[in-house]
Scaffold this motif. Structure first.
Motif, PDB file in Angstrom:
ATOM      1  N   THR A   1       0.832  -1.201   0.000  1.00  0.00           N
ATOM      2  CA  THR A   1       0.000   0.000   0.000  1.00  0.00           C
ATOM      3  C   THR A   1       0.861   1.243   0.000  1.00  0.00           C
ATOM      4  O   THR A   1       1.780   1.376   0.808  1.00  0.00           O
ATOM      5  CB  THR A   1      -0.922   0.029   1.224  1.00  0.00           C
ATOM      6  N   LEU A   2       0.575   2.156  -0.910  1.00  0.00           N
ATOM      7  CA  LEU A   2       1.238   3.455  -0.966  1.00  0.00           C
ATOM      8  C   LEU A   2       0.296   4.472  -0.344  1.00  0.00           C
ATOM      9  O   LEU A   2      -0.707   4.855  -0.951  1.00  0.00           O
ATOM     10  CB  LEU A   2       1.551   3.845  -2.409  1.00  0.00           C
ATOM     11  N   GLU A   3       0.595   4.888   0.889  1.00  0.00           N
ATOM     12  CA  GLU A   3      -0.319   5.769   1.604  1.00  0.00           C
ATOM     13  C   GLU A   3      -0.291   7.192   1.063  1.00  0.00           C
ATOM     14  O   GLU A   3      -1.304   7.861   0.975  1.00  0.00           O
ATOM     15  CB  GLU A   3       0.010   5.761   3.099  1.00  0.00           C
TER      16      GLU A   3
ATOM     17  N   VAL B   1      15.575   3.592  -0.171  1.00  0.00           N
ATOM     18  CA  VAL B   1      16.166   3.409   1.159  1.00  0.00           C
ATOM     19  C   VAL B   1      15.073   3.609   2.202  1.00  0.00           C
ATOM     20  O   VAL B   1      14.295   4.570   2.125  1.00  0.00           O
ATOM     21  CB  VAL B   1      17.313   4.413   1.403  1.00  0.00           C
ATOM     22  N   ARG B   2      15.021   2.749   3.200  1.00  0.00           N
ATOM     23  CA  ARG B   2      13.963   2.794   4.211  1.00  0.00           C
ATOM     24  C   ARG B   2      14.187   3.922   5.228  1.00  0.00           C
ATOM     25  O   ARG B   2      14.553   3.679   6.382  1.00  0.00           O
ATOM     26  CB  ARG B   2      13.887   1.466   4.951  1.00  0.00           C
ATOM     27  N   GLY B   3      13.963   5.165   4.796  1.00  0.00           N
ATOM     28  CA  GLY B   3      14.024   6.299   5.712  1.00  0.00           C
ATOM     29  C   GLY B   3      15.317   6.332   6.520  1.00  0.00           C
ATOM     30  O   GLY B   3      16.364   6.080   5.963  1.00  0.00           O
ATOM     31  N   PRO B   4      15.276   6.571   7.845  1.00  0.00           N
ATOM     32  CA  PRO B   4      14.050   6.855   8.587  1.00  0.00           C
ATOM     33  C   PRO B   4      13.579   8.294   8.457  1.00  0.00           C
ATOM     34  O   PRO B   4      12.524   8.657   8.930  1.00  0.00           O
ATOM     35  CB  PRO B   4      14.484   6.573  10.038  1.00  0.00           C
TER      36      PRO B   4
ATOM     37  N   SER C   1       8.633   8.998  -0.072  1.00  0.00           N
ATOM     38  CA  SER C   1       7.238   8.608   0.090  1.00  0.00           C
ATOM     39  C   SER C   1       6.916   8.627   1.574  1.00  0.00           C
ATOM     40  O   SER C   1       7.750   8.237   2.397  1.00  0.00           O
ATOM     41  CB  SER C   1       7.008   7.214  -0.499  1.00  0.00           C
ATOM     42  N   TYR C   2       5.693   9.064   1.903  1.00  0.00           N
ATOM     43  CA  TYR C   2       5.332   9.289   3.297  1.00  0.00           C
ATOM     44  C   TYR C   2       4.164   8.411   3.737  1.00  0.00           C
ATOM     45  O   TYR C   2       3.307   8.043   2.942  1.00  0.00           O
ATOM     46  CB  TYR C   2       4.973  10.763   3.513  1.00  0.00           C
ATOM     47  N   ARG C   3       4.168   8.103   5.021  1.00  0.00           N
ATOM     48  CA  ARG C   3       3.043   7.388   5.620  1.00  0.00           C
ATOM     49  C   ARG C   3       1.906   8.364   5.907  1.00  0.00           C
ATOM     50  O   ARG C   3       2.059   9.581   5.774  1.00  0.00           O
ATOM     51  CB  ARG C   3       3.483   6.704   6.906  1.00  0.00           C
ATOM     52  N   GLY C   4       0.778   7.810   6.325  1.00  0.00           N
ATOM     53  CA  GLY C   4      -0.379   8.651   6.608  1.00  0.00           C
ATOM     54  C   GLY C   4      -0.131   9.667   7.702  1.00  0.00           C
ATOM     55  O   GLY C   4      -0.757  10.733   7.718  1.00  0.00           O
ATOM     56  N   ASP C   5       0.780   9.351   8.649  1.00  0.00           N
ATOM     57  CA  ASP C   5       1.059  10.292   9.739  1.00  0.00           C
ATOM     58  C   ASP C   5       2.124  11.317   9.367  1.00  0.00           C
ATOM     59  O   ASP C   5       2.536  12.134  10.203  1.00  0.00           O
ATOM     60  CB  ASP C   5       1.481   9.531  10.999  1.00  0.00           C
ATOM     61  N   GLY C   6       2.575  11.277   8.106  1.00  0.00           N
ATOM     62  CA  GLY C   6       3.558  12.249   7.643  1.00  0.00           C
ATOM     63  C   GLY C   6       5.001  11.817   7.806  1.00  0.00           C
ATOM     64  O   GLY C   6       5.910  12.513   7.350  1.00  0.00           O
ATOM     65  N   SER C   7       5.234  10.664   8.445  1.00  0.00           N
ATOM     66  CA  SER C   7       6.609  10.197   8.619  1.00  0.00           C
ATOM     67  C   SER C   7       7.145   9.618   7.312  1.00  0.00           C
ATOM     68  O   SER C   7       6.389   9.224   6.420  1.00  0.00           O
ATOM     69  CB  SER C   7       6.680   9.142   9.724  1.00  0.00           C
ATOM     70  N   CYS C   8       8.445   9.550   7.199  1.00  0.00           N
ATOM     71  CA  CYS C   8       9.101   9.091   5.976  1.00  0.00           C
ATOM     72  C   CYS C   8       9.053   7.571   5.887  1.00  0.00           C
ATOM     73  O   CYS C   8       9.585   6.876   6.769  1.00  0.00           O
ATOM     74  CB  CYS C   8      10.548   9.577   5.962  1.00  0.00           C
TER      75      CYS C   8
END
Length: 415
Positions: A204-206, A360-363, A388-395
């Motif tokens: 899923t791409l949030e 690369v997986r963030g963070p 790309s960002y999660r729903g809470d705005g984190s990377c």
């Protein structure tokens, strides 16, 4: 005016003149001392890797000593995995590395078993583990992505990010939640697998991928977009050279006319030389009027310089490699390579992107990090493009352009 008042005035005036003279001499001495004090020498590759070990240790809960051992083994293993690619070229579905303890994992097609191995790397015994039964080779996965990307994109409401995951030997298709509301994940997986002819995993791409746009590498660059008049900030990548000239590379989606902001806050204009931003490139070159040393700032506070000692090619970059990056908005952090063959979502490359970006997986990633250096120790890997960002705005993850794709004629400056 009485006597005591006149005397008091004379004393105060004399004291003031004396104090000003002392302060002037003190300031002059301090200025001279600063001018005579040599700046800290840039870190060499070994010292720079030690710094990254501490950062990596803090992020995963290892001791500093153990983290350094892991990174030493990681860097020493590159020739081994390069050789494994050649040895198993006909069967190779993916190579990845793991940590705690450091290891090399090889995924192969077919059922013929291959015995596990142990090699000595950086004074450590490192296991090479082989798994068989993969459906498609790595080459077949990359070709399937390139050939069928347009059809896969057209079959969804939002163009997905797609990458090759060498750990599982499959395409990872990052779809929007709106598409999953229309079609169940299992049905979508099977349908896209039929299109591509290779295994597929649905993720899923949030939040859609975006470019991260808001002298040395790792510094703040600012410029004004002449179209909208807005001021944007990016991060400088690495020093490059062509002939006798030197320049800074950053992301092509940054403004053309840029100024480099030094640690004292002073602006130094850089001449625009060109930008390349299609398919597999997102790079801009801005030339300096003075010669630039092959160094970059790597820490959040921009107080530590590193010498660039070399570069890692994308073909030698493995899933699981630890790399670090510095961005103007997020500072200095280290994380794990997720997929070395990744095509970002949307139309961020003058249309669809080719599967040549490294995810690369963030963070950490944020607007303003565009163009910033990706590195480990003194080794340069690439420059940041987007995230790309999660729903809470984190990377969730960021992705970079490998230095394999510097524009023709420009080469990485090393010391």
């Amino acid at each position: 005016m009485g006597y005591n008042q006149r005397y008091s005035f004379r004393v105060d005036s004399w004291a003031l003149r004396w104090l000003v003279a002392v302060l002037a001499m003190t300031l002059s001495a301090a200025t001279a001392a600063v001018a005579q004090s040599p700046a800290a020498a840039p870190l060499d590759g070994n010292s720079a890797l030690a710094l990254d070990s501490v950062q990596y240790a803090a992020s995963v809960g290892l001791s500093d000593i153990r983290a350094r051992q892991e990174l030493d083994a990681q860097e020493a293993s590159v020739p081994i995995t390069d050789a494994l690619q050649v040895e198993f070229a006909d069967r190779l579905a993916g190579i990845s590395v793991g940590h705690s303890p450091f290891r090399i994992d090889v995924l192969l097609t077919g059922d013929a078993p291959v015995a596990d191995r142990v090699v000595a790397l950086a004074g450590q015994a490192v296991a090479i583990r082989f798994r068989t039964g993969a459906f498609a080779t790595h080459r077949q996965l990359v070709v399937a992505l390139a050939l069928h990307q347009t059809e896969i994109r057209a079959s969804l409401t939002q163009p997905p990010g797609i990458g090759v995951d060498p750990r599982i030997g499959a395409l990872v298709v990052m779809v929007a939640s709106a598409d999953l509301a229309i079609e169940p994940a299992d049905a979508m997986r099977d349908r896209i697998a039929r299109i591509a002819g290779v295994p597929v995993k649905i993720a899923t791409l949030e939040t859609p991928d975006i470019d991260l746009a808001d002298l040395q590498g790792g510094m703040r660059l600012v410029g004004v977009d002449p179209v909208n008049g807005r001021r944007y900030a990016c991060t400088s990548g690495f020093v490059v050279r062509r002939g006798g000239g030197s320049a800074i590379v950053t992301a092509a989606h940054c403004p053309d006319d840029l100024s480099w902001i030094d640690v004292a806050g002073m602006a130094h204009p850089l001449r625009y030389a060109g930008q390349w931003g299609w398919g597999y490139q997102d790079v801009q070159v801005n030339v300096s009027d003075v010669a630039l040393a092959p160094v970059f700032r790597s820490d959040t506070a921009k107080t530590i310089e590193r010498t660039v000692t070399g570069a890692r090619a994308r073909g030698s970059t493995r899933a699981g490699d630890i790399v670090c990056h510095r961005g103007e908005r997020t500072g200095y952090s280290c994380a794990e390579v997720w997929m070395p063959d990744f095509a970002p979502a949307g139309d961020l490359c003058g249309g669809g992107c080719t599967p040549t970006w490294v995810a690369v997986r963030g963070p950490t990633c944020r607007s303003g990090d565009s163009g910033g250096p990706v590195f480990l120790g003194g080794t340069a890997f690439g420059i940041v493009k987007g995230g790309s960002y999660r729903g809470d705005g984190s990377c969730a993850f960021y992705y970079y352009m490998s230095l394999d794709y510097l524009p023709d004629g420009w080469v990485l400056a090393t010391g």
